[in-house]
Design a protein around this motif. Structure first.
Motif, PDB file in Angstrom:
ATOM      1  N   ARG A  37      -0.977  41.961  14.621  1.00 11.58           N
ATOM      2  CA  ARG A  37      -1.464  43.202  15.251  1.00 11.58           C
ATOM      3  C   ARG A  37      -2.486  43.900  14.361  1.00 11.58           C
ATOM      4  O   ARG A  37      -3.469  44.468  14.855  1.00 11.58           O
ATOM      5  CB  ARG A  37      -0.283  44.133  15.554  1.00 11.58           C
ATOM      6  N   ASP A  38      -2.251  43.854  13.052  1.00  9.22           N
ATOM      7  CA  ASP A  38      -3.223  44.449  12.126  1.00  9.22           C
ATOM      8  C   ASP A  38      -4.553  43.690  12.192  1.00  9.22           C
ATOM      9  O   ASP A  38      -5.630  44.315  12.143  1.00  9.22           O
ATOM     10  CB  ASP A  38      -2.670  44.415  10.693  1.00  9.22           C
ATOM     11  N   GLU A  39      -4.478  42.369  12.274  1.00  7.70           N
ATOM     12  CA  GLU A  39      -5.704  41.581  12.394  1.00  7.70           C
ATOM     13  C   GLU A  39      -6.447  41.911  13.684  1.00  7.70           C
ATOM     14  O   GLU A  39      -7.679  42.018  13.698  1.00  7.70           O
ATOM     15  CB  GLU A  39      -5.365  40.085  12.352  1.00  7.70           C
ATOM     16  N   LEU A  40      -5.698  42.075  14.764  1.00  7.49           N
ATOM     17  CA  LEU A  40      -6.325  42.450  16.032  1.00  7.49           C
ATOM     18  C   LEU A  40      -6.993  43.815  15.923  1.00  7.49           C
ATOM     19  O   LEU A  40      -8.106  44.023  16.440  1.00  7.49           O
ATOM     20  CB  LEU A  40      -5.277  42.456  17.143  1.00  7.49           C
ATOM     21  N   GLN A  41      -6.340  44.726  15.225  1.00  8.30           N
ATOM     22  CA  GLN A  41      -6.921  46.045  15.051  1.00  8.30           C
ATOM     23  C   GLN A  41      -8.203  45.973  14.227  1.00  8.30           C
ATOM     24  O   GLN A  41      -9.182  46.685  14.503  1.00  8.30           O
ATOM     25  CB  GLN A  41      -5.901  46.970  14.364  1.00  8.30           C
ATOM     26  N   ASP A  42      -8.231  45.079  13.217  1.00 10.14           N
ATOM     27  CA  ASP A  42      -9.448  44.898  12.409  1.00 10.14           C
ATOM     28  C   ASP A  42     -10.585  44.352  13.269  1.00 10.14           C
ATOM     29  O   ASP A  42     -11.749  44.773  13.110  1.00 10.14           O
ATOM     30  CB  ASP A  42      -9.164  43.945  11.249  1.00 10.14           C
ATOM     31  N   VAL A  43     -10.266  43.418  14.159  1.00 11.06           N
ATOM     32  CA  VAL A  43     -11.297  42.855  15.043  1.00 11.06           C
ATOM     33  C   VAL A  43     -11.841  43.942  15.967  1.00 11.06           C
ATOM     34  O   VAL A  43     -13.058  44.049  16.172  1.00 11.06           O
ATOM     35  CB  VAL A  43     -10.715  41.686  15.862  1.00 11.06           C
ATOM     36  N   LYS A  44     -10.969  44.763  16.511  1.00  9.75           N
ATOM     37  CA  LYS A  44     -11.413  45.851  17.390  1.00  9.75           C
ATOM     38  C   LYS A  44     -12.295  46.832  16.629  1.00  9.75           C
ATOM     39  O   LYS A  44     -13.307  47.310  17.167  1.00  9.75           O
ATOM     40  CB  LYS A  44     -10.204  46.578  17.972  1.00  9.75           C
ATOM     41  N   GLN A  45     -11.911  47.126  15.373  1.00  6.25           N
ATOM     42  CA  GLN A  45     -12.720  48.028  14.572  1.00  6.25           C
ATOM     43  C   GLN A  45     -14.081  47.411  14.274  1.00  6.25           C
ATOM     44  O   GLN A  45     -15.113  48.102  14.288  1.00  6.25           O
ATOM     45  CB  GLN A  45     -11.979  48.349  13.260  1.00  6.25           C
ATOM     46  N   GLY A  46     -14.101  46.089  14.026  1.00  9.15           N
ATOM     47  CA  GLY A  46     -15.373  45.416  13.785  1.00  9.15           C
ATOM     48  C   GLY A  46     -16.279  45.459  15.005  1.00  9.15           C
ATOM     49  O   GLY A  46     -17.496  45.676  14.883  1.00  9.15           O
ATOM     50  N   ILE A  47     -15.687  45.275  16.183  1.00 11.79           N
ATOM     51  CA  ILE A  47     -16.487  45.354  17.414  1.00 11.79           C
ATOM     52  C   ILE A  47     -17.047  46.750  17.601  1.00 11.79           C
ATOM     53  O   ILE A  47     -18.220  46.934  17.990  1.00 11.79           O
ATOM     54  CB  ILE A  47     -15.611  44.947  18.627  1.00 11.79           C
ATOM     55  N   ALA A  48     -16.210  47.759  17.307  1.00 15.43           N
ATOM     56  CA  ALA A  48     -16.671  49.147  17.437  1.00 15.43           C
ATOM     57  C   ALA A  48     -17.819  49.431  16.460  1.00 15.43           C
ATOM     58  O   ALA A  48     -18.811  50.092  16.822  1.00 15.43           O
ATOM     59  CB  ALA A  48     -15.509  50.104  17.193  1.00 15.43           C
ATOM     60  N   ASP A  49     -17.716  48.923  15.237  1.00 14.20           N
ATOM     61  CA  ASP A  49     -18.789  49.130  14.251  1.00 14.20           C
ATOM     62  C   ASP A  49     -20.073  48.436  14.691  1.00 14.20           C
ATOM     63  O   ASP A  49     -21.176  48.998  14.549  1.00 14.20           O
ATOM     64  CB  ASP A  49     -18.338  48.600  12.882  1.00 14.20           C
ATOM     65  N   LEU A  50     -19.951  47.206  15.220  1.00 12.76           N
ATOM     66  CA  LEU A  50     -21.144  46.498  15.701  1.00 12.76           C
ATOM     67  C   LEU A  50     -21.793  47.236  16.866  1.00 12.76           C
ATOM     68  O   LEU A  50     -23.023  47.324  16.959  1.00 12.76           O
ATOM     69  CB  LEU A  50     -20.764  45.078  16.128  1.00 12.76           C
ATOM     70  N   THR A  51     -20.971  47.747  17.752  1.00 17.55           N
ATOM     71  CA  THR A  51     -21.497  48.484  18.906  1.00 17.55           C
ATOM     72  C   THR A  51     -22.256  49.722  18.450  1.00 17.55           C
ATOM     73  O   THR A  51     -23.349  50.041  18.979  1.00 17.55           O
ATOM     74  CB  THR A  51     -20.347  48.893  19.850  1.00 17.55           C
ATOM     75  N   THR A  52     -21.693  50.401  17.448  1.00 12.31           N
ATOM     76  CA  THR A  52     -22.365  51.594  16.911  1.00 12.31           C
ATOM     77  C   THR A  52     -23.692  51.223  16.264  1.00 12.31           C
ATOM     78  O   THR A  52     -24.722  51.903  16.476  1.00 12.31           O
ATOM     79  CB  THR A  52     -21.448  52.286  15.882  1.00 12.31           C
ATOM     80  N   GLN A  53     -23.665  50.149  15.481  1.00 12.27           N
ATOM     81  CA  GLN A  53     -24.894  49.704  14.824  1.00 12.27           C
ATOM     82  C   GLN A  53     -25.944  49.277  15.848  1.00 12.27           C
ATOM     83  O   GLN A  53     -27.149  49.604  15.706  1.00 12.27           O
ATOM     84  CB  GLN A  53     -24.585  48.539  13.880  1.00 12.27           C
ATOM     85  N   LYS A  54     -25.521  48.548  16.863  1.00 14.92           N
ATOM     86  CA  LYS A  54     -26.465  48.113  17.896  1.00 14.92           C
ATOM     87  C   LYS A  54     -27.048  49.311  18.634  1.00 14.92           C
ATOM     88  O   LYS A  54     -28.257  49.350  18.936  1.00 14.92           O
ATOM     89  CB  LYS A  54     -25.758  47.190  18.887  1.00 14.92           C
ATOM     90  N   LYS A  55     -26.200  50.313  18.922  1.00 19.12           N
ATOM     91  CA  LYS A  55     -26.694  51.515  19.613  1.00 19.12           C
ATOM     92  C   LYS A  55     -27.715  52.254  18.747  1.00 19.12           C
ATOM     93  O   LYS A  55     -28.738  52.755  19.262  1.00 19.12           O
ATOM     94  CB  LYS A  55     -25.508  52.416  19.926  1.00 19.12           C
ATOM     95  N   ARG A  56     -27.482  52.250  17.429  1.00 20.70           N
ATOM     96  CA  ARG A  56     -28.421  52.920  16.517  1.00 20.70           C
ATOM     97  C   ARG A  56     -29.767  52.192  16.525  1.00 20.70           C
ATOM     98  O   ARG A  56     -30.837  52.835  16.564  1.00 20.70           O
ATOM     99  CB  ARG A  56     -27.821  52.944  15.110  1.00 20.70           C
ATOM    100  N   LEU A  57     -29.757  50.861  16.530  1.00 25.44           N
ATOM    101  CA  LEU A  57     -31.002  50.101  16.558  1.00 25.44           C
ATOM    102  C   LEU A  57     -31.733  50.271  17.886  1.00 25.44           C
ATOM    103  O   LEU A  57     -32.981  50.338  17.934  1.00 25.44           O
ATOM    104  CB  LEU A  57     -30.721  48.614  16.305  1.00 25.44           C
ATOM    105  N   GLU A  58     -30.969  50.353  18.959  1.00 16.52           N
ATOM    106  CA  GLU A  58     -31.583  50.549  20.274  1.00 16.52           C
ATOM    107  C   GLU A  58     -32.264  51.909  20.359  1.00 16.52           C
ATOM    108  O   GLU A  58     -33.361  52.037  20.960  1.00 16.52           O
ATOM    109  CB  GLU A  58     -30.516  50.413  21.363  1.00 16.52           C
TER     110      GLU A  58
END
Length: 262
Positions: A37-58
């Protein structure tokens, strides 16, 4: 059981309890489940960080596109005013912004690919976690059932370390009880034989012998008096019916009366 033996038993029991808990498969399964479950939470956090970074570049790309339109308008106005130098300068800036936009588009595309991969991994991991949770609960249920069955079997058969200790305690209690019973019987026997009374009495052996002689003299004197009364033809009073006589003496007298009558 001595103090050291009891202390050793307590320590052994606690250590055994700790080892049992350490080897408990249900706790191991729960721990593994929490790790997943902790690993799943890390993956979700990574997706959220990528989404934020992509939105910033856009957003940065959007500002550059606005600047491109601005420089394009500046170049057109400079040409209208016959200012080729300004028009060239505006077009150079426009070209630089367009190059930046191309780089941002490449980065955004890379982020999107990474994001898609993470989302796919997240879904796979989430599915595995659900499958593991189902298997974990099944194993835990089986383990608890087996543990309960084992405890019941140990209780019925008297097996296991706890019941071994109980059996030893029962054996010690029985030995102590038998020893106390034997001691009590021995004391009763000594008391019946008068040994205990002699040991407890404060009188010396000489004093006890003198008392016995005095008692015998008194009995002999009273016996002589009774014999004299009988020879003189005197009659003694009949014993009252309410006076209790010694059973053994009364039985012997009855036997003598029967012999005389015959």
């Amino acid at each position: 059981m001595g103090i050291l033996s009891r202390a050793s038993y307590i320590i052994r029991s606690k250590v055994s309890s700790l080892l049992d808990r350490a080897e408990d498969p249900t706790e191991t399964l729960d721990y593994s489940y929490e790790q997943m479950r902790d690993e799943l939470q890390d993956v979700k956090q990574g997706i959220a960080d990528l989404t934020t970074q992509k939105k910033r570049l856009e957003m940065q790309k959007q500002r550059l596109e606005e600047n491109v339109e601005k420089h394009n308008e500046q170049a057109r106005r400079a040409v209208e005013q016959d200012r080729e130098d300004l028009a060239r300068k505006a077009l150079e800036k426009k070209k630089a912004k367009m190059n930046q936009i191309e780089e941002l588009e490449t980065q955004i595309a890379d982020l999107e690919n990474t994001q898609d991969q993470l989302v796919e991994q997240k879904e796979t991991l989430q599915q595995r976690i659900e499958e593991f949770r189902t298997k974990k609960e099944t194993i835990k249920a089986r383990h608890e059932a087996a543990e309960a069955s084992t405890k019941v079997s140990e209780a019925v058969t008297g097996a296991g370390e706890e019941f071994e200790d109980v059996n030893r305690a029962i054996e010690r209690a029985e030995e102590n009880t038998e020893e106390m019973e034997a001691r009590s019987a021995a004391l009763d026997e000594l008391q019946d034989e008068g040994v205990l009374e002699d040991q407890i009495s404060d009188k010396s052996d000489l004093e006890r012998e003198l008392e016995e002689v005095a008692t015998e003299d008194s009995i002999d004197s009273e016996l002589e008096t009774l014999k004299s009364d009988v020879e003189e033809g005197g009659t003694s009073e009949e014993p009252q019916s309410d006076i209790e006589m010694d059973d053994e003496i009364e039985q012997e007298l009855a036997e003598i009366d029967n012999e005389d009558s015959n």
